[in-house]
Design a protein around this motif. Structure first.
Motif, PDB file in Angstrom:
ATOM      1  N   ILE A 271       0.803  -1.139  -0.027  1.00 52.76           N
ATOM      2  CA  ILE A 271       0.027  -0.003   0.128  1.00 52.76           C
ATOM      3  C   ILE A 271       0.700   1.189   0.007  1.00 52.76           C
ATOM      4  CG2 ILE A 271      -1.807  -1.147   1.095  1.00 52.76           C
ATOM      5  CD1 ILE A 271      -1.064   0.469   3.721  1.00 52.76           C
ATOM      6  N   TYR A 272       2.187   1.103   0.639  1.00 53.82           N
ATOM      7  CA  TYR A 272       2.851   2.247   0.621  1.00 53.82           C
ATOM      8  C   TYR A 272       3.446   2.657  -0.850  1.00 53.82           C
ATOM      9  CZ  TYR A 272       6.259   5.933   1.727  1.00 53.82           C
ATOM     10  OH  TYR A 272       7.143   6.991   2.060  1.00 53.82           O
ATOM     11  N   PHE A 273       3.959   1.917  -1.519  1.00 53.33           N
ATOM     12  CA  PHE A 273       4.602   1.816  -2.975  1.00 53.33           C
ATOM     13  C   PHE A 273       3.720   1.675  -4.055  1.00 53.33           C
ATOM     14  CE2 PHE A 273       8.034   0.697  -0.201  1.00 53.33           C
ATOM     15  CZ  PHE A 273       8.910   1.652  -0.341  1.00 53.33           C
ATOM     16  N   VAL A 274       2.406   1.769  -3.556  1.00 55.17           N
ATOM     17  CA  VAL A 274       1.522   1.710  -5.008  1.00 55.17           C
ATOM     18  C   VAL A 274       0.871   2.843  -5.759  1.00 55.17           C
ATOM     19  CG1 VAL A 274      -0.935   1.927  -3.733  1.00 55.17           C
ATOM     20  CG2 VAL A 274      -0.641   0.394  -5.628  1.00 55.17           C
ATOM     21  N   VAL A 275       1.375   4.179  -4.989  1.00 55.06           N
ATOM     22  CA  VAL A 275       1.381   5.587  -5.521  1.00 55.06           C
ATOM     23  C   VAL A 275       2.234   6.323  -5.803  1.00 55.06           C
ATOM     24  CG1 VAL A 275      -1.184   5.549  -4.766  1.00 55.06           C
ATOM     25  CG2 VAL A 275       0.602   6.498  -3.350  1.00 55.06           C
ATOM     26  N   HIS A 345      -0.587   9.396   1.677  1.00 57.28           N
ATOM     27  CA  HIS A 345      -0.392   8.722   0.212  1.00 57.28           C
ATOM     28  C   HIS A 345      -1.419   8.574  -0.494  1.00 57.28           C
ATOM     29  CE1 HIS A 345       3.878   8.230   0.834  1.00 57.28           C
ATOM     30  NE2 HIS A 345       3.889   6.967  -0.077  1.00 57.28           N
ATOM     31  N   SER A 346      -2.184   7.469   0.085  1.00 52.98           N
ATOM     32  CA  SER A 346      -3.236   6.867  -0.929  1.00 52.98           C
ATOM     33  C   SER A 346      -4.597   7.691  -1.486  1.00 52.98           C
ATOM     34  CB  SER A 346      -3.860   5.608  -0.324  1.00 52.98           C
ATOM     35  OG  SER A 346      -2.604   4.872  -0.084  1.00 52.98           O
ATOM     36  N   ARG A 347      -5.014   8.613  -0.412  1.00 58.16           N
ATOM     37  CA  ARG A 347      -6.191   9.160  -0.775  1.00 58.16           C
ATOM     38  C   ARG A 347      -6.218  10.378  -1.951  1.00 58.16           C
ATOM     39  NH1 ARG A 347      -6.995  14.332   1.757  1.00 58.16           N
ATOM     40  NH2 ARG A 347      -5.055  14.982   2.976  1.00 58.16           N
ATOM     41  N   PHE A 348      -4.998  10.692  -2.165  1.00 53.74           N
ATOM     42  CA  PHE A 348      -4.818  11.717  -3.228  1.00 53.74           C
ATOM     43  C   PHE A 348      -4.906  10.729  -4.713  1.00 53.74           C
ATOM     44  CE2 PHE A 348      -2.306  13.225   0.411  1.00 53.74           C
ATOM     45  CZ  PHE A 348      -2.801  14.395   0.335  1.00 53.74           C
ATOM     46  N   TYR A 349      -4.874   9.351  -4.611  1.00 58.44           N
ATOM     47  CA  TYR A 349      -4.940   8.862  -5.938  1.00 58.44           C
ATOM     48  C   TYR A 349      -6.008   7.791  -5.824  1.00 58.44           C
ATOM     49  CZ  TYR A 349      -0.382  10.598  -6.698  1.00 58.44           C
ATOM     50  OH  TYR A 349       0.856  11.567  -6.703  1.00 58.44           O
ATOM     51  N   LYS A 350      -7.109   7.766  -5.005  1.00 56.08           N
ATOM     52  CA  LYS A 350      -8.096   7.053  -5.066  1.00 56.08           C
ATOM     53  C   LYS A 350      -9.186   7.815  -5.676  1.00 56.08           C
ATOM     54  CE  LYS A 350      -6.003   3.975  -3.080  1.00 56.08           C
ATOM     55  NZ  LYS A 350      -5.690   2.477  -3.846  1.00 56.08           N
ATOM     56  N   VAL A 351     -10.011   7.026  -6.499  1.00 53.13           N
ATOM     57  CA  VAL A 351     -11.286   7.495  -7.399  1.00 53.13           C
ATOM     58  C   VAL A 351     -12.623   6.825  -6.781  1.00 53.13           C
ATOM     59  CG1 VAL A 351     -12.306   7.855  -9.310  1.00 53.13           C
ATOM     60  CG2 VAL A 351      -9.840   7.635  -9.330  1.00 53.13           C
ATOM     61  N   GLY A 352     -13.378   7.503  -6.178  1.00 52.98           N
ATOM     62  CA  GLY A 352     -14.918   7.081  -5.576  1.00 52.98           C
ATOM     63  C   GLY A 352     -14.812   6.726  -4.259  1.00 52.98           C
TER      64      GLY A 352
END
Length: 418
Positions: A271-275, A345-352
């Motif tokens: 989850i850390y390196f996915v974005v 990290h992740s919330r900036f690249y999640k859609v929906g």
């Protein structure tokens, strides 16, 4: 190595490696192919020694039933480790010229963290912070020397910024004397005040002239340190499991903990390196929030390893705590890690809404796993793995839908996979 001939030209801001001493001036933020240097990687590995010592002491504190005191000491010691690492990392991103003096001063900083690591056990056991303070002093004096080199090599607003950094670091180091001089009951308040003051130094110093840190380089440096911390977590858990098997012949009892811990660490890495987070670091405001928030990411990642050790010790009867407390030592830092990575990290690249809810829901379910007794760690590992699988599935469906709508099914997807 020196050369009598004139060195060939190099890209703007890139360090030449032909002269032993030169001015310490800013590197270009748009410099191509900027990656971590061997010296930076060595620096990180030496910091892991201190992180490992803090983890060992946290294990002892929790296993002996002093979780509150142990967590407080861990938070204080880990802050000094993390803050010294972070100051060096951002400085190096802007001013690493790799000359002889820069290397020597960096090696002095490494010596400081090793001194700090040697004093961690006393800080935990008897609340004596002298050795920790001396190690921190060595690191901070070396950093002050670097900023004074910048001030000497520059002028105008940049020189003022460098002098502010040097003065702020020096004043804060004096303030940390409160850990040595004030009564024990006042030390947590000293830590809180000084930690806040430390974090105010960069915004104050850079209010008129920001440093030229490199987004790709910074994101890589933080990512590499995350890998190192997760690696330390795996190492600590492996040693604990091996000890339990060798001394208590408890392989069957320890397998669920080992499997669950491995799944947690794998999911933490995923989850850390996915974005591609470097794309989010476009200003000092974003970078400060992101960089400061990593205190929780690094501290919780290291604490997961300590928690796995506690769970092993409780299972083989070496820790005088309940199963619930041992389970919480793993699940709580795991949940904190997932939630913080999502926030930074992740919330900036999640859609929906569905994608946005994956990690917060995972954190909540991991906490619920605390109450599952001997299977708590294994269940937390399964939940973590399912979070990754869910993220991959949701993203795959989104990409497939976009391809179908645009009629570009033959193109390669560029979206994150979780």
């Amino acid at each position: 190595m020196t050369s009598s001939s004139t060195p060939p030209p190099t890209p703007t801001g890139a360090p030449t490696r032909h002269t032993p001493l030169r001015g310490l001036t800013a590197r270009g933020r748009d410099e191509a192919h900027r990656v971590a240097s061997p010296l930076e990687l060595f620096f990180d590995l030496c910091f892991v020694v201190a992180i490992a010592q803090a983890g060992v002491q946290l294990v002892h504190a929790i296993a002996e039933g002093h979780a509150g005191e142990g967590i407080l000491n861990y938070a204080m010691v880990f802050f000094s480790i993390w803050w010294a690492w972070m100051n060096f990392t951002w400085f190096a991103s802007a001013y690493d010229n790799d000359d002889v003096l820069y290397r020597v001063v960096t090696l002095v900083q490494i010596a400081g963290v090793l001194v700090l690591a040697a004093g961690i056990s006393k800080a935990f056991e008897s609340h004596e912070f002298l050795i920790v303070w001396l190690g921190y002093l060595i690191m901070r004096l070396a950093l002050i020397a670097q900023w004074l080199r910048v001030a000497r090599s520059t002028e105008g607003a940049e020189r003022t910024m460098a002098l502010r950094y040097a003065g702020g670091v020096l004043l804060c180091q004096v303030g940390w004397l409160g850990l040595l001089l004030l009564p024990e009951g006042g030390r947590p308040w000293v830590f809180l005040v000084m930690a806040l003051l430390e974090m105010c130094v960069p915004p104050f110093a850079e209010k008129d002239h920001p440093t030229s840190w490199h987004p790709h380089h910074i994101s890589e440096r933080y990512g590499l340190f995350t890998i190192i911390v997760l690696g330390e977590t795996i190492a600590a858990a492996t040693v604990a499991v091996k000890s339990g098997i060798d001394e208590h012949d408890a392989l069957t009892d320890l397998l669920p903990i080992a499997a669950g811990g491995l799944l947690i660490v794998f999911a933490a890495w995923w989850i850390y390196f996915v974005v591609p987070i470097h794309g989010h670091l476009r200003s000092n405001r974003q970078a400060f929030l992101w960089g400061y928030g990593h205190y929780l990411i690094f501290a919780s990642a290291a604490a997961v390893g300590a928690g796995l050790e506690v769970a092993v010790e409780q299972t083989v009867g070496k820790a005088d705590i309940s199963t619930l407390a041992a389970s919480a030592a793993v699940t709580l830092p795991t949940a904190l890690y997932f939630l913080t990575v999502w926030a930074l990290h992740s919330r900036f690249y999640k859609v929906g809404i569905a994608q946005q809810l994956v990690l917060p829901t995972t954190a909540l379910l991991v906490i619920v796993c605390t109450f599952l007794g001997d299977w708590a760690v294994f269940a937390a590992g399964i939940v973590s793995a399912l979070a990754v699988a869910t993220g991959v599935t949701l993203t795959a469906r989104m990409v497939a839908k976009e391809r179908g709508a645009s009629g570009t099914s033959g193109e390669r997807a560029t979206s994150p996979v979780a």
